[in-house]
Design a protein around this motif. Sequence first.
Motif, PDB file in Angstrom:
ATOM      1  N   LEU A  46     -22.268 -16.495  24.135  1.00 42.15           N
ATOM      2  CA  LEU A  46     -21.283 -15.608  24.761  1.00 42.15           C
ATOM      3  C   LEU A  46     -21.450 -14.174  24.265  1.00 42.15           C
ATOM      4  O   LEU A  46     -21.465 -13.226  25.052  1.00 42.15           O
ATOM      5  N   GLY A  47     -21.596 -14.027  22.948  1.00 44.78           N
ATOM      6  CA  GLY A  47     -21.753 -12.697  22.357  1.00 44.78           C
ATOM      7  C   GLY A  47     -22.986 -11.991  22.897  1.00 44.78           C
ATOM      8  O   GLY A  47     -22.943 -10.809  23.243  1.00 44.78           O
ATOM      9  N   GLY A  48     -24.094 -12.738  22.970  1.00 47.49           N
ATOM     10  CA  GLY A  48     -25.345 -12.157  23.457  1.00 47.49           C
ATOM     11  C   GLY A  48     -25.221 -11.732  24.911  1.00 47.49           C
ATOM     12  O   GLY A  48     -25.712 -10.684  25.320  1.00 47.49           O
ATOM     13  N   LEU A  49     -24.533 -12.580  25.680  1.00 46.02           N
ATOM     14  CA  LEU A  49     -24.340 -12.273  27.091  1.00 46.02           C
ATOM     15  C   LEU A  49     -23.525 -10.989  27.255  1.00 46.02           C
ATOM     16  O   LEU A  49     -23.882 -10.086  28.016  1.00 46.02           O
ATOM     17  N   ILE A  50     -22.432 -10.914  26.504  1.00 43.45           N
ATOM     18  CA  ILE A  50     -21.558  -9.738  26.614  1.00 43.45           C
ATOM     19  C   ILE A  50     -22.283  -8.476  26.127  1.00 43.45           C
ATOM     20  O   ILE A  50     -22.347  -7.471  26.832  1.00 43.45           O
ATOM     21  N   LEU A  51     -22.885  -8.565  24.946  1.00 43.29           N
ATOM     22  CA  LEU A  51     -23.615  -7.400  24.417  1.00 43.29           C
ATOM     23  C   LEU A  51     -24.753  -6.991  25.354  1.00 43.29           C
ATOM     24  O   LEU A  51     -24.992  -5.806  25.576  1.00 43.29           O
ATOM     25  N   GLY A  52     -25.454  -7.994  25.887  1.00 46.90           N
ATOM     26  CA  GLY A  52     -26.577  -7.715  26.785  1.00 46.90           C
ATOM     27  C   GLY A  52     -26.102  -7.007  28.045  1.00 46.90           C
ATOM     28  O   GLY A  52     -26.719  -6.042  28.507  1.00 46.90           O
ATOM     29  N   LEU A  53     -24.979  -7.492  28.607  1.00 43.91           N
ATOM     30  CA  LEU A  53     -24.443  -6.857  29.814  1.00 43.91           C
ATOM     31  C   LEU A  53     -23.988  -5.431  29.513  1.00 43.91           C
ATOM     32  O   LEU A  53     -24.205  -4.526  30.310  1.00 43.91           O
ATOM     33  N   SER A  55     -25.254  -3.519  27.323  1.00 49.20           N
ATOM     34  CA  SER A  55     -26.403  -2.651  27.064  1.00 49.20           C
ATOM     35  C   SER A  55     -27.140  -2.268  28.353  1.00 49.20           C
ATOM     36  O   SER A  55     -28.004  -1.402  28.333  1.00 49.20           O
ATOM     37  N   VAL A  56     -26.840  -2.928  29.473  1.00 45.42           N
ATOM     38  CA  VAL A  56     -27.406  -2.457  30.749  1.00 45.42           C
ATOM     39  C   VAL A  56     -26.324  -1.807  31.613  1.00 45.42           C
ATOM     40  O   VAL A  56     -26.515  -1.589  32.806  1.00 45.42           O
ATOM     41  N   SER A  57     -25.181  -1.498  30.983  1.00 46.65           N
ATOM     42  CA  SER A  57     -24.081  -0.884  31.735  1.00 46.65           C
ATOM     43  C   SER A  57     -24.509   0.451  32.336  1.00 46.65           C
ATOM     44  O   SER A  57     -25.369   1.148  31.800  1.00 46.65           O
ATOM     45  N   ARG A  58     -23.880   0.787  33.466  1.00 43.87           N
ATOM     46  CA  ARG A  58     -24.189   2.076  34.090  1.00 43.87           C
ATOM     47  C   ARG A  58     -23.409   3.207  33.422  1.00 43.87           C
ATOM     48  O   ARG A  58     -23.679   4.369  33.650  1.00 43.87           O
ATOM     49  N   ASN A  59     -22.428   2.828  32.592  1.00 44.05           N
ATOM     50  CA  ASN A  59     -21.678   3.816  31.823  1.00 44.05           C
ATOM     51  C   ASN A  59     -22.447   4.132  30.533  1.00 44.05           C
ATOM     52  O   ASN A  59     -22.681   3.255  29.698  1.00 44.05           O
ATOM     53  N   ARG A  60     -22.848   5.388  30.373  1.00 42.77           N
ATOM     54  CA  ARG A  60     -23.728   5.733  29.255  1.00 42.77           C
ATOM     55  C   ARG A  60     -23.107   5.503  27.896  1.00 42.77           C
ATOM     56  O   ARG A  60     -23.767   5.087  26.953  1.00 42.77           O
ATOM     57  N   LEU A  61     -21.809   5.777  27.806  1.00 43.48           N
ATOM     58  CA  LEU A  61     -21.124   5.620  26.531  1.00 43.48           C
ATOM     59  C   LEU A  61     -21.178   4.168  26.075  1.00 43.48           C
ATOM     60  O   LEU A  61     -21.506   3.861  24.921  1.00 43.48           O
ATOM     61  N   ILE A  62     -20.865   3.265  27.000  1.00 48.70           N
ATOM     62  CA  ILE A  62     -20.899   1.834  26.701  1.00 48.70           C
ATOM     63  C   ILE A  62     -22.322   1.414  26.351  1.00 48.70           C
ATOM     64  O   ILE A  62     -22.571   0.695  25.390  1.00 48.70           O
ATOM     65  N   LYS A  63     -23.256   1.914  27.138  1.00 51.33           N
ATOM     66  CA  LYS A  63     -24.656   1.544  26.939  1.00 51.33           C
ATOM     67  C   LYS A  63     -25.139   1.966  25.542  1.00 51.33           C
ATOM     68  O   LYS A  63     -25.695   1.155  24.801  1.00 51.33           O
ATOM     69  N   SER A  66     -23.180   0.060  22.607  1.00 50.02           N
ATOM     70  CA  SER A  66     -23.618  -1.312  22.360  1.00 50.02           C
ATOM     71  C   SER A  66     -25.037  -1.344  21.812  1.00 50.02           C
ATOM     72  O   SER A  66     -25.365  -2.158  20.942  1.00 50.02           O
ATOM     73  N   THR A  67     -25.883  -0.439  22.291  1.00 49.06           N
ATOM     74  CA  THR A  67     -27.255  -0.405  21.774  1.00 49.06           C
ATOM     75  C   THR A  67     -27.257  -0.060  20.280  1.00 49.06           C
ATOM     76  O   THR A  67     -28.028  -0.645  19.509  1.00 49.06           O
ATOM     77  N   ALA A  68     -26.377   0.846  19.884  1.00 55.32           N
ATOM     78  CA  ALA A  68     -26.304   1.222  18.467  1.00 55.32           C
ATOM     79  C   ALA A  68     -25.916   0.014  17.618  1.00 55.32           C
ATOM     80  O   ALA A  68     -26.527  -0.254  16.575  1.00 55.32           O
ATOM     81  N   VAL A  69     -24.907  -0.735  18.072  1.00 62.18           N
ATOM     82  CA  VAL A  69     -24.483  -1.926  17.331  1.00 62.18           C
ATOM     83  C   VAL A  69     -25.631  -2.926  17.218  1.00 62.18           C
ATOM     84  O   VAL A  69     -25.950  -3.436  16.136  1.00 62.18           O
ATOM     85  N   ILE A  70     -26.274  -3.164  18.366  1.00 64.17           N
ATOM     86  CA  ILE A  70     -27.371  -4.144  18.392  1.00 64.17           C
ATOM     87  C   ILE A  70     -28.485  -3.742  17.437  1.00 64.17           C
ATOM     88  O   ILE A  70     -28.962  -4.538  16.623  1.00 64.17           O
ATOM     89  N   GLN A  71     -28.878  -2.458  17.516  1.00 62.00           N
ATOM     90  CA  GLN A  71     -29.988  -2.007  16.668  1.00 62.00           C
ATOM     91  C   GLN A  71     -29.636  -2.087  15.182  1.00 62.00           C
ATOM     92  O   GLN A  71     -30.482  -2.432  14.365  1.00 62.00           O
ATOM     93  N   THR A  72     -28.378  -1.759  14.860  1.00 66.97           N
ATOM     94  CA  THR A  72     -27.972  -1.812  13.455  1.00 66.97           C
ATOM     95  C   THR A  72     -28.087  -3.235  12.910  1.00 66.97           C
ATOM     96  O   THR A  72     -28.682  -3.462  11.853  1.00 66.97           O
ATOM     97  N   ILE A  73     -27.530  -4.180  13.642  1.00 60.16           N
ATOM     98  CA  ILE A  73     -27.557  -5.558  13.150  1.00 60.16           C
ATOM     99  C   ILE A  73     -28.978  -6.096  13.104  1.00 60.16           C
ATOM    100  O   ILE A  73     -29.374  -6.785  12.169  1.00 60.16           O
ATOM    101  N   ARG A  74     -29.750  -5.737  14.146  1.00 58.84           N
ATOM    102  CA  ARG A  74     -31.139  -6.215  14.172  1.00 58.84           C
ATOM    103  C   ARG A  74     -31.966  -5.628  13.036  1.00 58.84           C
ATOM    104  O   ARG A  74     -32.991  -6.182  12.646  1.00 58.84           O
TER     105      ARG A  74
END
Lengths: 233, 244
Positions: A46-53, A55-63, A66-74
């Motif tokens: 569920l988390g991956g699905l939500i984060l993934g969606l 990260s392809v959002s058309r809203n730049r702020l959201i995109k 979420s990318t920042a969060v993903i990159q930090t954890i990764r």
Amino acid sequence: MVGGLDFSVVRENLPYFFLGRYPKGPLGGVALTLYLAVVSLVLSFLGGLILGLLSVSRNRLIKWGSTAVIQTIRGMPLLMVIFWMFFLLPAMLGSGMSADWTIITALTLFTSSYMSEIVRAGILGIPKGQMEAAVSTGLSHKQAMTYVILPQALRNMIPSFVNQFVSMIKDTSLAFIVGVSELTHIATQMNNRTMLYPTEIFLFIAVIYFIMCFAFTELSRWLERRSAWRKSI
Amino acid sequence: MIRFEGVHKWFGKLHVLNGINLHVRAGEVVVVCGPSGSGKSTLIRTINELEPIDEGKLFVDGTELSDPKMNINRLRAEIGFVFQQFNLYPHLSVLKNITLAPIKIRNTPPKEAGEQATALLERVGLVDKRDAYPSQLSGGQQQRVAIARGLAMKPKIMLFDEPTSALDPEMIGEVLQVMKDLALSGMTMIVVTHEMGFAREVAHRVIFMDNGTILEEAPPEEFFINPRHERAKQFLKQILSPMH
């Protein structure tokens, strides 16, 4: 005796390896490993699905957020994430969660961020004509995503998902470091107590891990074969 | 039905649509042709806003596309769009490809939507394929299903973006026949195509585009026999006898 090895230590403690101190005490061993893996699996799907969606959002702020969060954890080792959860969460929440849930949270965060990349790549991998065709019929962007893009993308993602989950089953073993009595913890405990049979004990749990991962891989292969449209290609 | 007033569009520095003025009336069949890169695909993709315009005004079915109150999803439901690459949903059966939009948007009960889809499949001659998956169909069959899907929302306008360009020659006829029947039924159609036979037989008007502008606009008999523009003459020569 097998080739000079003495597995009686394993045989005599089988219930302990599989269930921990259950039913007299808390659940442990293989059962706890499976519990941690399955709960984290569901949550990180569920988390991956939500984060993934996101990260392809058309809203730049959201995109970007979420990318920042993903990159930090990764960018962190899993062990670090576990330590953070173990020491940070109690400080933040007061008393804190049980050790089991600390591990589940850490595994979920960690695996979600990897999964989100799989989801993102899966969505971007669907030809853009699919989205165009769907919105051309009057479906909203969200509906097109739900009924046209995701069903195709998720099926393409199955092999990568399985890969990620197999590696998560093995990652549950890191829980031993914060005293969660899953399989590896019990094996270390047993080894410390008896001191004489490290080969036997760790060979045994290696086989158990292998069986769990193998069974999960087979299960997902079977699921994959079942999707009708793949068969027809 | 569709009116372009001084429409411009740029892709970066490329001026793909350069001052388009065009009026398509209800029930009219318009064929758009021109060399590749002339902007003809972009032209019809602006009509359902797959490509938003940068300047000018575009009215479709009485609404202006740049109107902030306009509901693009509702407008798109009134416009069927057929792609060069078919773009059928590979994970859904033929029937579900057609019923998806009516069920999700209009809340048509699945049974009723299925009956309507079956009727559409009858129209394109593919009733026996209703439970097949797109990958089991030939290109011509896929394109006919795509047309049926485009008709499922009972649109007022049908747009075709080079519908036969990705097809093997022996399959072009079956698709053109379906389009011809549709035109005869009174549908408003804009067709980007190089099928000059279709243009001659079915179109009310032929539009020739080059470099983002409409160079020529004439009834087919006039366009084919006596094109005024030098560029159109060249184009026709090339397309009618490519070896010379």
